[in-house]
Design a protein around this motif. Structure first.
Motif, PDB file in Angstrom:
ATOM      1  N   ARG A 172      -7.869  -3.532  -2.219  1.00 46.61           N
ATOM      2  CA  ARG A 172      -8.171  -3.715  -0.794  1.00 46.61           C
ATOM      3  C   ARG A 172      -7.712  -2.533   0.063  1.00 46.61           C
ATOM      4  O   ARG A 172      -7.900  -2.529   1.275  1.00 46.61           O
ATOM      5  N   LEU A 173      -7.150  -1.528  -0.545  1.00 45.15           N
ATOM      6  CA  LEU A 173      -6.665  -0.351   0.175  1.00 45.15           C
ATOM      7  C   LEU A 173      -7.836   0.413   0.796  1.00 45.15           C
ATOM      8  O   LEU A 173      -8.863   0.607   0.163  1.00 45.15           O
ATOM      9  N   SER A 174      -7.660   0.854   2.036  1.00 44.53           N
ATOM     10  CA  SER A 174      -8.704   1.646   2.693  1.00 44.53           C
ATOM     11  C   SER A 174      -8.289   3.114   2.760  1.00 44.53           C
ATOM     12  O   SER A 174      -7.094   3.441   2.729  1.00 44.53           O
TER      13      SER A 174
ATOM     14  N   LEU B 164      -6.973   6.544  -7.160  1.00 41.06           N
ATOM     15  CA  LEU B 164      -5.947   6.035  -8.075  1.00 41.06           C
ATOM     16  C   LEU B 164      -5.317   4.744  -7.550  1.00 41.06           C
ATOM     17  O   LEU B 164      -5.097   3.802  -8.308  1.00 41.06           O
ATOM     18  N   ALA B 165      -5.030   4.707  -6.267  1.00 39.51           N
ATOM     19  CA  ALA B 165      -4.365   3.535  -5.678  1.00 39.51           C
ATOM     20  C   ALA B 165      -5.282   2.317  -5.658  1.00 39.51           C
ATOM     21  O   ALA B 165      -4.818   1.185  -5.817  1.00 39.51           O
TER      22      ALA B 165
ATOM     23  N   GLN C 106       0.830  -1.201   0.000  1.00 36.09           N
ATOM     24  CA  GLN C 106       0.000   0.000   0.000  1.00 36.09           C
ATOM     25  C   GLN C 106       0.867   1.254   0.000  1.00 36.09           C
ATOM     26  O   GLN C 106       0.623   2.193  -0.761  1.00 36.09           O
ATOM     27  N   ARG C 107       1.874   1.283   0.851  1.00 36.35           N
ATOM     28  CA  ARG C 107       2.758   2.444   0.922  1.00 36.35           C
ATOM     29  C   ARG C 107       3.519   2.620  -0.387  1.00 36.35           C
ATOM     30  O   ARG C 107       3.691   3.740  -0.867  1.00 36.35           O
ATOM     31  N   ALA C 108       3.951   1.519  -0.959  1.00 36.19           N
ATOM     32  CA  ALA C 108       4.693   1.591  -2.220  1.00 36.19           C
ATOM     33  C   ALA C 108       3.832   2.192  -3.331  1.00 36.19           C
ATOM     34  O   ALA C 108       4.298   3.036  -4.097  1.00 36.19           O
TER      35      ALA C 108
END
Length: 148
Positions: free
Chosen positions: A53-55, A46-47, A23-25
């Protein structure tokens, strides 16, 4: 992201006992690749295309972490939310169009001179400046009228 940039990010995160999560990447890659000025919701949208699955809370936590580590710069453009850009290698300033929201970065030797003069005049060590000029870009400015 270039391998050199990735190594730098991994080093900074590692030195601060932080992991480079997927997620950070993705978030760092988006900030780096898009040239900045994205807000948290834009980054989230965008992510999510690349990491579904990013919150949103992960986006906010990551942005807080990146800011605390000096990886990104938080910008305030007189809006209810903040924008983020990769920590600039050189000091720069912003023009913001009040019509379309376009943001243009610029550098100025005049600002450098002003910082020096104000520092001398007030016996103050100026280490940075944040300048945002608001107005209308050529596309949003009414035809035949100059800036007022």
């Amino acid at each position: 992201m270039s391998p050199r940039y990735q190594r730098g990010i991994r080093r900074i995160l590692g030195e601060n006992s932080q992991r480079v999560t997927p997620q950070r990447a993705v978030l760092l890659e988006l900030i780096h690749g898009r040239g900045g000025h994205l807000d948290a919701h834009e980054l989230y949208t965008l992510a999510q295309k690349r990491y579904p699955r990013l919150s949103l809370s992960t986006v906010y936590r990551s942005l807080r972490l990146f800011k605390s580590l000096g990886l990104i710069h938080e910008l305030h453009f007189d809006e209810e939310h903040h924008h983020y850009e990769e920590r600039p290698s050189r000091e720069h300033y912003h023009l913001k169009c009040l019509g379309c929201g376009k943001i243009i970065e610029f550098e100025s030797r005049r600002v450098d001179q002003l910082k020096k003069e104000m520092g001398n005049e007030h016996e103050f060590e100026v280490v940075g400046a944040e300048i945002q000029l608001a107005g209308c870009c050529s596309r949003c400015r009414p035809q035949g009228r100059g800036a007022q």
